[in-house]
Design a protein around this motif. Structure first.
Motif, PDB file in Angstrom:
ATOM      1  N   PHE A 328       8.821 113.370  51.727  1.00  0.00           N
ATOM      2  CA  PHE A 328       9.883 113.836  50.831  1.00  0.00           C
ATOM      3  C   PHE A 328       9.269 114.605  49.669  1.00  0.00           C
ATOM      4  O   PHE A 328       9.728 115.706  49.305  1.00  0.00           O
ATOM      5  N   ASN A 331       7.987 118.010  50.800  1.00  0.00           N
ATOM      6  CA  ASN A 331       9.123 118.906  51.025  1.00  0.00           C
ATOM      7  C   ASN A 331       9.662 119.436  49.689  1.00  0.00           C
ATOM      8  O   ASN A 331       9.948 120.633  49.547  1.00  0.00           O
ATOM      9  N   LYS A 335       9.290 123.646  48.130  1.00  0.00           N
ATOM     10  CA  LYS A 335      10.351 124.563  47.701  1.00  0.00           C
ATOM     11  C   LYS A 335       9.997 125.192  46.365  1.00  0.00           C
ATOM     12  O   LYS A 335      10.305 126.365  46.114  1.00  0.00           O
ATOM     13  N   VAL A 336       9.356 124.412  45.501  1.00  0.00           N
ATOM     14  CA  VAL A 336       8.909 124.968  44.210  1.00  0.00           C
ATOM     15  C   VAL A 336       7.822 126.016  44.454  1.00  0.00           C
ATOM     16  O   VAL A 336       7.859 127.120  43.892  1.00  0.00           O
ATOM     17  N   PRO A 352      13.234 127.138  36.775  1.00  0.00           N
ATOM     18  CA  PRO A 352      12.344 126.019  36.403  1.00  0.00           C
ATOM     19  C   PRO A 352      12.158 125.028  37.553  1.00  0.00           C
ATOM     20  O   PRO A 352      13.107 124.734  38.268  1.00  0.00           O
ATOM     21  N   ALA A 353      10.945 124.542  37.711  1.00  0.00           N
ATOM     22  CA  ALA A 353      10.637 123.600  38.798  1.00  0.00           C
ATOM     23  C   ALA A 353      11.297 122.257  38.538  1.00  0.00           C
ATOM     24  O   ALA A 353      11.397 121.809  37.396  1.00  0.00           O
ATOM     25  N   ARG A 354      11.750 121.644  39.610  1.00  0.00           N
ATOM     26  CA  ARG A 354      12.153 120.238  39.524  1.00  0.00           C
ATOM     27  C   ARG A 354      11.854 119.581  40.870  1.00  0.00           C
ATOM     28  O   ARG A 354      11.890 120.224  41.913  1.00  0.00           O
ATOM     29  N   TYR A 355      11.530 118.322  40.775  1.00  0.00           N
ATOM     30  CA  TYR A 355      11.065 117.615  41.977  1.00  0.00           C
ATOM     31  C   TYR A 355      11.820 116.293  42.115  1.00  0.00           C
ATOM     32  O   TYR A 355      12.312 115.734  41.134  1.00  0.00           O
ATOM     33  N   SER A 356      11.846 115.778  43.335  1.00  0.00           N
ATOM     34  CA  SER A 356      12.402 114.441  43.522  1.00  0.00           C
ATOM     35  C   SER A 356      11.807 113.791  44.765  1.00  0.00           C
ATOM     36  O   SER A 356      11.173 114.459  45.588  1.00  0.00           O
ATOM     37  N   ASN A 357      12.015 112.506  44.880  1.00  0.00           N
ATOM     38  CA  ASN A 357      11.508 111.751  46.029  1.00  0.00           C
ATOM     39  C   ASN A 357      12.353 110.502  46.244  1.00  0.00           C
ATOM     40  O   ASN A 357      12.792 109.872  45.295  1.00  0.00           O
ATOM     41  N   THR A 358      12.586 110.183  47.510  1.00  0.00           N
ATOM     42  CA  THR A 358      13.131 108.865  47.854  1.00  0.00           C
ATOM     43  C   THR A 358      12.387 108.378  49.085  1.00  0.00           C
ATOM     44  O   THR A 358      12.145 109.159  50.007  1.00  0.00           O
ATOM     45  N   ALA A 373      12.746 108.545  42.702  1.00  0.00           N
ATOM     46  CA  ALA A 373      12.646 109.006  41.316  1.00  0.00           C
ATOM     47  C   ALA A 373      12.808 110.519  41.268  1.00  0.00           C
ATOM     48  O   ALA A 373      12.630 111.213  42.266  1.00  0.00           O
ATOM     49  N   SER A 374      13.148 111.005  40.087  1.00  0.00           N
ATOM     50  CA  SER A 374      13.155 112.442  39.829  1.00  0.00           C
ATOM     51  C   SER A 374      11.978 112.757  38.912  1.00  0.00           C
ATOM     52  O   SER A 374      11.525 111.903  38.143  1.00  0.00           O
ATOM     53  N   TYR A 375      11.499 113.988  39.014  1.00  0.00           N
ATOM     54  CA  TYR A 375      10.271 114.382  38.312  1.00  0.00           C
ATOM     55  C   TYR A 375      10.432 115.782  37.742  1.00  0.00           C
ATOM     56  O   TYR A 375      11.208 116.592  38.248  1.00  0.00           O
ATOM     57  N   ASP A 386      13.198 109.727  35.904  1.00  0.00           N
ATOM     58  CA  ASP A 386      14.194 108.684  36.093  1.00  0.00           C
ATOM     59  C   ASP A 386      13.946 108.098  37.482  1.00  0.00           C
ATOM     60  O   ASP A 386      13.399 108.782  38.344  1.00  0.00           O
TER      61      ASP A 386
ATOM     62  N   TYR B 166      19.302 128.095  44.675  1.00  0.00           N
ATOM     63  CA  TYR B 166      17.995 127.528  44.344  1.00  0.00           C
ATOM     64  C   TYR B 166      18.099 126.015  44.171  1.00  0.00           C
ATOM     65  O   TYR B 166      17.345 125.251  44.778  1.00  0.00           O
ATOM     66  N   GLU B 170      17.188 121.045  46.482  1.00  0.00           N
ATOM     67  CA  GLU B 170      16.997 119.622  46.181  1.00  0.00           C
ATOM     68  C   GLU B 170      17.984 118.763  46.970  1.00  0.00           C
ATOM     69  O   GLU B 170      17.732 117.592  47.187  1.00  0.00           O
ATOM     70  N   MET B 214      21.071 109.433  40.055  1.00  0.00           N
ATOM     71  CA  MET B 214      19.826 109.989  39.493  1.00  0.00           C
ATOM     72  C   MET B 214      19.813 111.514  39.596  1.00  0.00           C
ATOM     73  O   MET B 214      19.436 112.209  38.656  1.00  0.00           O
ATOM     74  N   ARG B 218      20.431 114.620  35.809  1.00  0.00           N
ATOM     75  CA  ARG B 218      19.693 115.678  35.130  1.00  0.00           C
ATOM     76  C   ARG B 218      20.275 117.064  35.392  1.00  0.00           C
ATOM     77  O   ARG B 218      19.672 118.068  35.036  1.00  0.00           O
TER      78      ARG B 218
END
Lengths: 419, 236
Positions: A328, A331, A335-336, A352-358, A373-375, A386, B166, B170, B214, B218
Motif C-alpha cells: 500500500f 503504491n 503516485k507521488v 502537494p504530495a500526500r501519502y497513506s497506508n492501511t 495512517a496518513s502521512y 493521523d 490527482y 489516494e 482519517m 485532511r
C-alpha cells in the motif's frame, strides 16, 4: 541479447496503437522503471496513463507473471488459491508501457543507462527503482540463499510461498512449525504474525496437535494485542513465542539437521520458516543509492534519491521516514513520484504530495483487523499525520466486514497497479 | 397491521392475480418504512423524489430494470433491462435478498436482506409509491443521524476536476476506477452533492469508518468538492 526484439514483444499486444508513438520514440523523454511490483507497476501505469503518450515508459521486471507477496499469507491459510495472486503485464503493455522481462544488473548514473542481465542497455531521463527487498547475509547464522529451499523465507511472492505450504502440509502429526521472525525494519510489519495466524488456522484443521514456535528478536510487534487476543481465542495453546528476554535474539539455524539453536538450546523442528534481516533490493545498492543500513534514503516530497535527483526509489527499498514497508505504501509513493516525474519531463501540474497506508491482517475465518495512517512530507522525512487501529473485543460483524474490505482492497490495488 | 410471512410461492400466486396487488397483501409497510432508513442514504421515494446516488424508487413496480432516463446505471443493470428484466415482486425480492446474485456487477453497494419478512415489509412500503403517480404520497422525512452540519456555501463550491483527478489516486488504491466493488463500495457517478455530504459526514465523524474518517479529516472543503466533481463524471 536481442533487446529490440524483446522490447517489441513486450509491447506487441499494443502494436496497432503503438505504431505512431514508436516512430517518434526518439524524441520523447524516457522513463525506465525497475521492478514491476506495487511501486514500479503503479508508477509505470500512472505515467503512461497520465502522460498520454508524451513519455516513453519502459518497465523492467523479470517475471512474466507477477505474484503479489501481499495476500500470500491468505494462500498459506487456504483462503485464496495461488493463481489468484498472479498478474500479467498485458494491460500495461496495452497502455503503451514497454515491458522488458529481464533483470536490471547495473545503473550508470553518469551515462544515465540501465544495464540488463541479457546485455542490453536502456537509456533514461528519469529512473524509478522499486526493487523490493533482499536479505542481509549472515543475519541468521547458518542460513543463506543456498538453503532457502530447506528453510524457506516465503517473504517474496511466488514459489517460496508454495514451497512453504507444501512443507507445512507434509509435517508429521504433532510436529513443529518454527518461524525465525525478522528484526526491524522489514517488509509488512504485521506479515509474520498474520502468517502465524494462517499457519495455525491450517494446522488446526489438518494437524491439530501440531505446535507453532516463533523465535523473535523484537520485544514487541505490530498489532500485538490484536494478534495475541486472536491466538488465545482461536488457537489456544498451539502458539509459543520466544522473545529477546528468553534468547529470541540469539539464534542460529542448521538447515541440514532441521535444527534451530536458541541461545544455545537446540530445537528440532519439522518446518523452519526463516525470515532474515532485510535490506533494499540489490539494484539499489549497485546503483550506489543505499546507506550503511542498506536502504536508499529519499526526499520526502518526491521520493527522489538523496544521491541522485534523476532517480526515484519507491517502496520497501526506500528510507523515507514513518511509512511502513508495505505494498500500500509503495503504491501511494508511486503516485507521488509519477506526478513529480511528469512535472519535470512535460511540465504538467504538480500538486502537494500526500501519502497513506492501511494494512489488513486476517487472524482466523472472518476475523480481520487493520491498522493505518496518513502521512505528509516534512523537512527531513515523511511524517505520520493521523492513524487508527482495530480494537480488541470488536464484534464479529465488524471483523467480518474488515476482512471483506481487505478483499476489496486487493482488487482495488491490483487494478491500480496493473491496469 | 397484521404481519404476514409470504413465501415466493405465495408471491407467485398473487402475481398470477395481476399487478393490482396491494401493499397490505405483501407485508407490513410501516415496518418497511423503518427498514428503508438504511436505503435512504442513496435512494429517495415519495412525491418529489429524484435520483441520488441510486435512482428514485417511485413507480418501481412494473418498471423495466435500468429504465429511468438520465440515471447512470451500471452496465450490468442496463443489460438486465435490455434483456427484458422487469421489477415485480419476484425480481425485487430476489434483488433485495442478494443484489449481486441477481445482477452480478450492480453498483448498488448493499449486502441484501436475508430475512424474507424484512424483504416483504420493505416491498410493502415501496408498493405504496408505485400507485398512479398522482396518488403517490409524501414520504415521511427521514432524519438521518449521520448527516453532517454543512454550511450551504460548502455545498456550493465548484470543484476542480483536474485537482480531483490527482487527489483521486489516494482513493483508487481501494475504490476501483471502473466502479467495481467487492467489500469496498464503488464511488463513481455519484451526484456531487451526495459525495460532498458523505465526505463531510466522515470528516465530522458522523459516519463510522476509521479509514474514511482519517482520509476525509485532511481534505479541505475545496478538495472534497474537487473529488466530487471528478468522480461524478468518471464513466469507464
Amino acid at each position: 541479447m536481442d533487446l529490440n526484439r524483446r522490447l517489441f514483444l513486450g509491447a506487441a499486444t499494443a502494436a496497432a496503437t503503438l505504431t505512431a508513438p514508436m516512430l517518434r520514440a526518439q524524441d520523447r523523454p524516457k522513463v525506465v522503471v525497475i521492478g514491476g511490483g506495487a511501486g514500479g507497476a503503479t508508477a509505470a501505469h500512472y505515467i503512461a496513463k497520465d502522460s498520454e503518450g508524451a513519455i516513453d515508459v519502459t518497465l523492467v521486471e523479470p517475471s512474466r507473471t507477477y505474484h503479489t507477496c501481499f495476500f500470500s499469507n491468505l494462500y498459506l491459510g487456504g483462503f485464496v488459491p495461488a493463481e489468484s495472486l498472479g498478474h500479467s503485464y498485458g494491460k500495461l503493455a496495452g497502455m503503451g508501457v514497454n515491458v522488458v522481462h529481464d533483470w536490471a544488473v547495473g545503473v550508470d548514473r553518469d551515462a544515465k543507462t540501465v544495464t540488463l542481465a541479457g546485455g542490453g542497455q536502456l537509456p533514461y531521463d528519469k529512473l524509478i527503482i522499486s526493487p523490493g527487498i533482499d536479505f542481509v547475509e549472515g543475519s541468521v547464522p547458518g542460513w543463506s540463499l543456498a538453503t532457502q529451499t530447506m528453510m524457506p523465507h516465503a517473504y517474496k511472492g511466488g514459489t517460496q510461498a508454495e514451497l512453504l505450504k507444501a512443507q507445512i502440509a507434509a509435517m508429521p502429526e504433532g510436529g513443529t512449525y518454527a518461524m525465525v521472525a525478522p528484526p526491524n525494519p522489514y517488509r509488512c510489519p504485521p506479515g509474520p504474525y498474520e502468517r502465524i495466524s494462517m499457519v495455525a488456522h491450517h494446522l488446526t484443521q489438518s494437524n491439530p496437535t501440531a505446535k507453532i514456535l516463533i523465535v523473535d528478536p523484537k520485544e514487541k510487534f505490530s498489532k500485538q494485542g490484536l494478534f495475541e487476543e486472536g491466538w488465545a481465542k482461536h488457537y489456544g495453546g498451539m502458539i509459543d513465542r520466544i522473545g529477546p528476554d528468553f534468547g529470541g535474539d540469539v539464534v542460529e539455524v542448521r538447515p541440514g539437521e532441521m535444527e534451530i539453536v536458541i541461545d544455545g538450546e537446540v530445537e528440532k523442528v519439522d518446518v523452519a520458516n526463516v525470515i532474515p534481516a532485510m535490506k533494499a533490493g540489490r539494484i539499489a545498492e549497485l546503483a550506489g543509492l543505499t546507506n550503511d543500513a542498506g536502504w536508499a534514503p529519499v526526499t520526502p516530497d518526491t521520493m527522489q534519491s538523496r544521491e541522485d535527483a534523476d532517480i526515484h526509489v519507491l517502496g520497501d527499498a526506500s528510507q523515507q521516514g514513518d511509512m511502513p514497508k508495505s505494498g500500500f505504501s509503495a503504491n501511494s509513493q508511486a503516485k507521488v513520484a509519477a506526478m513529480a516525474v511528469r512535472g519535470e519531463l512535460t511540465g504538467s501540474k504538480v500538486f502537494p504530495a500526500r501519502y497513506s497506508n492501511t494494512c489488513w491482517s486476517l487472524i482466523a475465518t472472518d476475523d480481520g483487523v487493520k491498522v493505518g495512517a496518513s502521512y505528509q512530507p516534512t523537512d527531513d522525512k515523511i511524517s505520520k499525520v493521523d492513524g487508527f487501529i482495530s480494537q480488541t473485543g470488536e464484534d464479529a460483524a465488524l471483523r467480518k466486514a474488515t476482512y471483506e474490505e481487505s478483499l476489496g482492497w486487493y482488487q482495488g490495488i491490483t487494478s491500480d497497479m496493473f491496469g | 397491521m397484521a404481519r404476514r410471512s409470504p413465501t415466493l410461492a405465495s408471491f407467485a400466486l398473487v402475481l398470477a392475480a395481476g399487478a393490482a396487488i396491494a401493499a397490505e397483501d405483501i407485508g407490513d409497510a410501516d415496518r418497511g418504512a423503518e427498514l428503508f432508513y438504511d436505503c435512504a442514504g442513496c435512494h429517495e421515494v415519495g412525491a418529489g423524489a429524484v435520483n441520488r446516488v441510486g435512482p428514485h424508487l417511485n413507480g418501481i413496480f412494473g418498471r423495466r430494470a435500468g429504465a429511468i432516463e438520465g440515471y447512470p446505471y451500471s452496465k450490468a443493470m442496463a443489460r438486465a433491462g435490455a434483456d427484458g428484466m422487469e421489477w415485480h415482486l419476484d425480481t425485487l425480492d430476489a434483488y433485495l435478498e442478494n443484489p449481486k446474485a441477481l445482477v452480478s456487477r450492480t453498483r448498488m453497494n448493499f449486502d441484501g436482506l436475508p430475512e424474507a419478512q424484512d424483504r416483504a415489509d420493505m416491498l410493502a412500503y415501496l408498493r405504496i409509491f408505485s400507485a398512479n403517480p398522482r396518488d403517490i404520497p409524501e414520504a415521511e422525512p427521514t432524519a438521518r443521524a449521520d448527516l453532517p452540519d454543512l454550511d450551504p456555501a460548502i455545498l456550493a463550491i465548484e470543484g476542480d476536476p483536474e485537482y480531483g483527478e490527482y487527489l483521486s489516486s489516494e482513493c483508487t488504491t481501494c475504490h476501483q476506477r471502473d466502479g467495481g466493488d467487492g467489500g469496498i463500495p464503488g464511488i463513481i457517478l455519484w451526484p456531487a452533492e451526495d459525495f460532498v455530504v458523505a465526505m463531510h459526514a466522515y470528516k465530522q465523524k458522523k459516519r463510522p469508518h476509521p479509514v474514511m474518517q482519517m482520509m476525509a479529516a485532511r481534505l479541505s472543503d475545496e478538495e472534497i468538492a474537487a473529488l466530487a466533481a471528478y468522480f461524478a463524471t468518471l464513466n469507464p
